[in-house]
Design a protein around this motif. Structure first.
Motif, PDB file in Angstrom:
ATOM      1  N   LYS A 133       0.809  -1.222   0.000  1.00  0.00           N
ATOM      2  CA  LYS A 133       0.000   0.000   0.000  1.00  0.00           C
ATOM      3  C   LYS A 133       0.840   1.269   0.000  1.00  0.00           C
ATOM      4  O   LYS A 133       0.402   2.301  -0.494  1.00  0.00           O
ATOM      5  CB  LYS A 133      -0.948   0.007   1.204  1.00  0.00           C
ATOM      6  CG  LYS A 133      -2.034  -1.037   1.098  1.00  0.00           C
ATOM      7  CD  LYS A 133      -2.931  -1.014   2.320  1.00  0.00           C
ATOM      8  CE  LYS A 133      -4.042  -2.038   2.187  1.00  0.00           C
ATOM      9  NZ  LYS A 133      -4.935  -2.031   3.355  1.00  0.00           N
ATOM     10  N   GLU A 134       2.051   1.211   0.524  1.00  0.00           N
ATOM     11  CA  GLU A 134       2.910   2.390   0.598  1.00  0.00           C
ATOM     12  C   GLU A 134       3.817   2.536  -0.625  1.00  0.00           C
ATOM     13  O   GLU A 134       4.565   3.511  -0.731  1.00  0.00           O
ATOM     14  CB  GLU A 134       3.749   2.337   1.866  1.00  0.00           C
ATOM     15  CG  GLU A 134       2.905   2.401   3.126  1.00  0.00           C
ATOM     16  CD  GLU A 134       3.729   2.346   4.399  1.00  0.00           C
ATOM     17  OE1 GLU A 134       4.958   2.522   4.340  1.00  0.00           O
ATOM     18  OE2 GLU A 134       3.127   2.112   5.455  1.00  0.00           O
ATOM     19  N   VAL A 165       1.728   2.173  -6.889  1.00  0.00           N
ATOM     20  CA  VAL A 165       0.270   2.047  -6.882  1.00  0.00           C
ATOM     21  C   VAL A 165      -0.327   3.035  -7.889  1.00  0.00           C
ATOM     22  O   VAL A 165      -1.209   2.678  -8.680  1.00  0.00           O
ATOM     23  CB  VAL A 165      -0.313   2.266  -5.469  1.00  0.00           C
ATOM     24  CG1 VAL A 165      -1.831   2.376  -5.511  1.00  0.00           C
ATOM     25  CG2 VAL A 165       0.110   1.146  -4.533  1.00  0.00           C
ATOM     26  N   ASP A 186      -7.809  -6.026  -0.181  1.00  0.00           N
ATOM     27  CA  ASP A 186      -6.508  -6.260   0.428  1.00  0.00           C
ATOM     28  C   ASP A 186      -5.898  -7.526  -0.158  1.00  0.00           C
ATOM     29  O   ASP A 186      -6.603  -8.452  -0.551  1.00  0.00           O
ATOM     30  CB  ASP A 186      -6.634  -6.416   1.941  1.00  0.00           C
ATOM     31  CG  ASP A 186      -6.913  -5.097   2.636  1.00  0.00           C
ATOM     32  OD1 ASP A 186      -6.564  -4.039   2.080  1.00  0.00           O
ATOM     33  OD2 ASP A 186      -7.471  -5.125   3.746  1.00  0.00           O
ATOM     34  N   ILE A 220      -7.988  -1.196  -7.575  1.00  0.00           N
ATOM     35  CA  ILE A 220      -7.874  -1.877  -6.285  1.00  0.00           C
ATOM     36  C   ILE A 220      -9.183  -2.604  -6.028  1.00  0.00           C
ATOM     37  O   ILE A 220     -10.254  -1.992  -6.069  1.00  0.00           O
ATOM     38  CB  ILE A 220      -7.571  -0.881  -5.152  1.00  0.00           C
ATOM     39  CG1 ILE A 220      -6.221  -0.201  -5.385  1.00  0.00           C
ATOM     40  CG2 ILE A 220      -7.615  -1.572  -3.794  1.00  0.00           C
ATOM     41  CD1 ILE A 220      -5.949   0.979  -4.471  1.00  0.00           C
ATOM     42  N   THR A 273      -1.212  -5.035   4.570  1.00  0.00           N
ATOM     43  CA  THR A 273      -0.226  -4.081   4.054  1.00  0.00           C
ATOM     44  C   THR A 273      -0.203  -4.043   2.525  1.00  0.00           C
ATOM     45  O   THR A 273       0.509  -3.250   1.942  1.00  0.00           O
ATOM     46  CB  THR A 273       1.197  -4.409   4.554  1.00  0.00           C
ATOM     47  OG1 THR A 273       1.609  -5.672   4.025  1.00  0.00           O
ATOM     48  CG2 THR A 273       1.242  -4.426   6.074  1.00  0.00           C
ATOM     49  N   GLU A 274      -0.998  -4.909   1.869  1.00  0.00           N
ATOM     50  CA  GLU A 274      -1.005  -4.991   0.410  1.00  0.00           C
ATOM     51  C   GLU A 274      -2.386  -4.704  -0.167  1.00  0.00           C
ATOM     52  O   GLU A 274      -3.396  -4.964   0.465  1.00  0.00           O
ATOM     53  CB  GLU A 274      -0.634  -6.406  -0.062  1.00  0.00           C
ATOM     54  CG  GLU A 274       0.795  -6.771   0.084  1.00  0.00           C
ATOM     55  CD  GLU A 274       1.070  -8.132  -0.569  1.00  0.00           C
ATOM     56  OE1 GLU A 274       0.139  -8.921  -0.764  1.00  0.00           O
ATOM     57  OE2 GLU A 274       2.228  -8.373  -0.895  1.00  0.00           O
ATOM     58  N   TYR A 275      -2.385  -4.161  -1.401  1.00  0.00           N
ATOM     59  CA  TYR A 275      -3.589  -4.082  -2.203  1.00  0.00           C
ATOM     60  C   TYR A 275      -3.572  -5.215  -3.212  1.00  0.00           C
ATOM     61  O   TYR A 275      -2.523  -5.578  -3.728  1.00  0.00           O
ATOM     62  CB  TYR A 275      -3.637  -2.787  -3.015  1.00  0.00           C
ATOM     63  CG  TYR A 275      -3.883  -1.521  -2.235  1.00  0.00           C
ATOM     64  CD1 TYR A 275      -4.963  -1.390  -1.376  1.00  0.00           C
ATOM     65  CD2 TYR A 275      -3.039  -0.440  -2.403  1.00  0.00           C
ATOM     66  CE1 TYR A 275      -5.182  -0.213  -0.688  1.00  0.00           C
ATOM     67  CE2 TYR A 275      -3.251   0.742  -1.727  1.00  0.00           C
ATOM     68  CZ  TYR A 275      -4.331   0.849  -0.871  1.00  0.00           C
ATOM     69  OH  TYR A 275      -4.558   2.010  -0.192  1.00  0.00           O
TER      70      TYR A 275
END
Length: 54
Positions: free
Chosen positions: A22-23, A27, A40, A37, A45-47
């Motif tokens: 996600k960071e 993205v 999760d 998207i 912590t992931e898309y």
């Protein structure tokens, strides 16, 4: 990325998917080439992202 998606489309794939942190600044790039998207990924912590190739 656009060339890869075009190649997948030419080979008959209907969609492509990926997981990205996600960071991760990528993205935005994935969104710009058509990924959306959808939820999760393996953990929060992931898309999970999908691109429709049709």
């Amino acid at each position: 990325m656009k060339k890869m998606l075009q190649l997948l489309k030419e080979k008959g794939y209907k969609r492509a998917s990926l997981g990205v942190n996600k960071e991760n600044y990528a993205v935005c790039m994935y969104k710009n080439v058509g990924f959306e998207i959808i939820g999760d990924g393996a953990d929060e912590t992931e898309y999970l992202m999908v691109c429709d190739l049709t």
